[in-house]
Design a protein around this motif. Sequence first.
Motif, PDB file in Angstrom:
ATOM      1  N   LEU A  50       0.829  -1.208   0.000  1.00 21.30           N
ATOM      2  CA  LEU A  50       0.000   0.000   0.000  1.00 21.30           C
ATOM      3  C   LEU A  50       0.865   1.259   0.000  1.00 21.30           C
ATOM      4  N   ALA A  51       1.919   1.246   0.778  1.00 24.24           N
ATOM      5  CA  ALA A  51       2.816   2.399   0.827  1.00 24.24           C
ATOM      6  C   ALA A  51       3.481   2.621  -0.526  1.00 24.24           C
ATOM      7  N   ARG A  52       3.852   1.535  -1.180  1.00 25.05           N
ATOM      8  CA  ARG A  52       4.482   1.632  -2.499  1.00 25.05           C
ATOM      9  C   ARG A  52       3.512   2.207  -3.525  1.00 25.05           C
ATOM     10  N   ARG A  53       2.255   1.793  -3.464  1.00 27.51           N
ATOM     11  CA  ARG A  53       1.254   2.337  -4.393  1.00 27.51           C
ATOM     12  C   ARG A  53       1.099   3.845  -4.190  1.00 27.51           C
ATOM     13  N   LEU A  54       1.060   4.258  -2.949  1.00 26.67           N
ATOM     14  CA  LEU A  54       0.939   5.686  -2.649  1.00 26.67           C
ATOM     15  C   LEU A  54       2.164   6.442  -3.149  1.00 26.67           C
ATOM     16  N   GLN A  55       3.328   5.840  -2.982  1.00 25.24           N
ATOM     17  CA  GLN A  55       4.566   6.455  -3.453  1.00 25.24           C
ATOM     18  C   GLN A  55       4.560   6.579  -4.989  1.00 25.24           C
ATOM     19  N   ILE A  56       4.111   5.545  -5.656  1.00 25.88           N
ATOM     20  CA  ILE A  56       4.019   5.569  -7.125  1.00 25.88           C
ATOM     21  C   ILE A  56       3.036   6.655  -7.560  1.00 25.88           C
ATOM     22  N   ALA A  57       1.873   6.710  -6.912  1.00 28.14           N
ATOM     23  CA  ALA A  57       0.865   7.718  -7.264  1.00 28.14           C
ATOM     24  C   ALA A  57       1.414   9.128  -7.051  1.00 28.14           C
ATOM     25  N   THR A  58       2.135   9.334  -5.972  1.00 27.34           N
ATOM     26  CA  THR A  58       2.723  10.646  -5.688  1.00 27.34           C
ATOM     27  C   THR A  58       3.703  11.030  -6.783  1.00 27.34           C
ATOM     28  N   MET A  59       4.537  10.089  -7.175  1.00 18.94           N
ATOM     29  CA  MET A  59       5.516  10.377  -8.223  1.00 18.94           C
ATOM     30  C   MET A  59       4.837  10.639  -9.562  1.00 18.94           C
ATOM     31  N   LEU A  60       3.772   9.900  -9.873  1.00 18.20           N
ATOM     32  CA  LEU A  60       3.041  10.131 -11.116  1.00 18.20           C
ATOM     33  C   LEU A  60       2.409  11.524 -11.126  1.00 18.20           C
ATOM     34  N   THR A  62       3.303  14.121  -9.479  1.00 19.91           N
ATOM     35  CA  THR A  62       4.305  15.195  -9.497  1.00 19.91           C
ATOM     36  C   THR A  62       5.123  15.212 -10.781  1.00 19.91           C
ATOM     37  N   GLY A  63       4.807  14.305 -11.732  1.00 20.74           N
ATOM     38  CA  GLY A  63       5.399  14.417 -13.060  1.00 20.74           C
ATOM     39  C   GLY A  63       6.561  13.494 -13.385  1.00 20.74           C
ATOM     40  N   PHE A  64       6.813  12.495 -12.588  1.00 19.60           N
ATOM     41  CA  PHE A  64       7.875  11.538 -12.902  1.00 19.60           C
ATOM     42  C   PHE A  64       7.427  10.627 -14.043  1.00 19.60           C
ATOM     43  N   THR A  65       8.390  10.163 -14.821  1.00 23.60           N
ATOM     44  CA  THR A  65       8.082   9.234 -15.912  1.00 23.60           C
ATOM     45  C   THR A  65       8.066   7.802 -15.373  1.00 23.60           C
ATOM     46  N   TYR A  66       7.485   6.894 -16.160  1.00 21.27           N
ATOM     47  CA  TYR A  66       7.463   5.486 -15.779  1.00 21.27           C
ATOM     48  C   TYR A  66       8.888   4.977 -15.539  1.00 21.27           C
ATOM     49  N   ARG A  67       9.806   5.356 -16.421  1.00 22.57           N
ATOM     50  CA  ARG A  67      11.182   4.884 -16.308  1.00 22.57           C
ATOM     51  C   ARG A  67      11.823   5.364 -15.000  1.00 22.57           C
ATOM     52  N   GLU A  68      11.622   6.630 -14.684  1.00 17.56           N
ATOM     53  CA  GLU A  68      12.189   7.186 -13.445  1.00 17.56           C
ATOM     54  C   GLU A  68      11.619   6.476 -12.221  1.00 17.56           C
ATOM     55  N   ILE A  69      10.315   6.257 -12.222  1.00 13.29           N
ATOM     56  CA  ILE A  69       9.674   5.571 -11.094  1.00 13.29           C
ATOM     57  C   ILE A  69      10.183   4.145 -10.993  1.00 13.29           C
ATOM     58  N   SER A  70      10.233   3.465 -12.127  1.00 11.61           N
ATOM     59  CA  SER A  70      10.695   2.076 -12.155  1.00 11.61           C
ATOM     60  C   SER A  70      12.136   1.960 -11.643  1.00 11.61           C
ATOM     61  N   ASP A  71      12.993   2.886 -12.075  1.00  7.41           N
ATOM     62  CA  ASP A  71      14.392   2.848 -11.648  1.00  7.41           C
ATOM     63  C   ASP A  71      14.554   3.163 -10.158  1.00  7.41           C
ATOM     64  N   ARG A  72      13.832   4.154  -9.689  1.00 12.45           N
ATOM     65  CA  ARG A  72      13.972   4.566  -8.286  1.00 12.45           C
ATOM     66  C   ARG A  72      13.347   3.580  -7.308  1.00 12.45           C
ATOM     67  N   LEU A  73      12.166   3.087  -7.635  1.00 12.45           N
ATOM     68  CA  LEU A  73      11.427   2.243  -6.692  1.00 12.45           C
ATOM     69  C   LEU A  73      11.564   0.751  -6.967  1.00 12.45           C
ATOM     70  N   ARG A  74      12.188   0.423  -8.090  1.00 13.86           N
ATOM     71  CA  ARG A  74      12.363  -0.975  -8.495  1.00 13.86           C
ATOM     72  C   ARG A  74      11.014  -1.699  -8.566  1.00 13.86           C
ATOM     73  N   VAL A  75      10.109  -1.097  -9.317  1.00 14.18           N
ATOM     74  CA  VAL A  75       8.798  -1.717  -9.529  1.00 14.18           C
ATOM     75  C   VAL A  75       8.598  -1.919 -11.022  1.00 14.18           C
ATOM     76  N   ALA A  76       7.743  -2.874 -11.336  1.00 11.53           N
ATOM     77  CA  ALA A  76       7.452  -3.161 -12.743  1.00 11.53           C
ATOM     78  C   ALA A  76       6.591  -2.055 -13.334  1.00 11.53           C
ATOM     79  N   LYS A  77       6.729  -1.861 -14.619  1.00 11.58           N
ATOM     80  CA  LYS A  77       5.948  -0.818 -15.297  1.00 11.58           C
ATOM     81  C   LYS A  77       4.462  -1.176 -15.299  1.00 11.58           C
ATOM     82  N   ASP A  78       4.140  -2.470 -15.187  1.00 11.72           N
ATOM     83  CA  ASP A  78       2.735  -2.889 -15.077  1.00 11.72           C
ATOM     84  C   ASP A  78       2.110  -2.338 -13.794  1.00 11.72           C
ATOM     85  N   THR A  79       2.872  -2.370 -12.718  1.00 12.02           N
ATOM     86  CA  THR A  79       2.387  -1.842 -11.437  1.00 12.02           C
ATOM     87  C   THR A  79       2.143  -0.341 -11.551  1.00 12.02           C
ATOM     88  N   ILE A  80       3.066   0.348 -12.185  1.00 16.38           N
ATOM     89  CA  ILE A  80       2.934   1.792 -12.375  1.00 16.38           C
ATOM     90  C   ILE A  80       1.699   2.083 -13.231  1.00 16.38           C
TER      91      ILE A  80
END
Length: 154
Positions: A50-60, A62-80
Amino acid sequence: MVRYNPWKLTDRERRNLLAVFYKSATMIEDYEESKQFFRDLLTVKERAMLARRLQIATMLVTGFTYREISDRLRVAKDTIARVQKWLNSGGDGYRKIIKKLLDYEKNKLKEEIKRRSEGRSIKKRYPQYYWPELLIKEIGEFANKRKKFKSIDE
């Protein structure tokens, strides 16, 4: 653990069940109580998810790209993409909480800057320790004022 299938309940039972859950969450008064409640309610993996989802949503938001989120949080692009889909199809709850979180962080940063800048005014708070420096500064200011007056008189 027994798996729960919410579709085996009637709509009314499901709504009542969720209403109790939401009401319970709104009764939380502070950070420690929240931490204790969610620690008791959710597993470590569920809390992290749940915390990771909130973190992903916050980054989305605030304008982060899928690649930036994936690299920083080590999550799959499907999750994003899934979180992006939730944001696009409503997402008002996410956005409200994210705005509150960002405002909180901004205020916390302002307080930190204010606290640090107050440390610089220590000379004003304890002038007796800095009197030679303050005296020299005052003499310099007085001399500058005299120069201004002399130029006016001439």
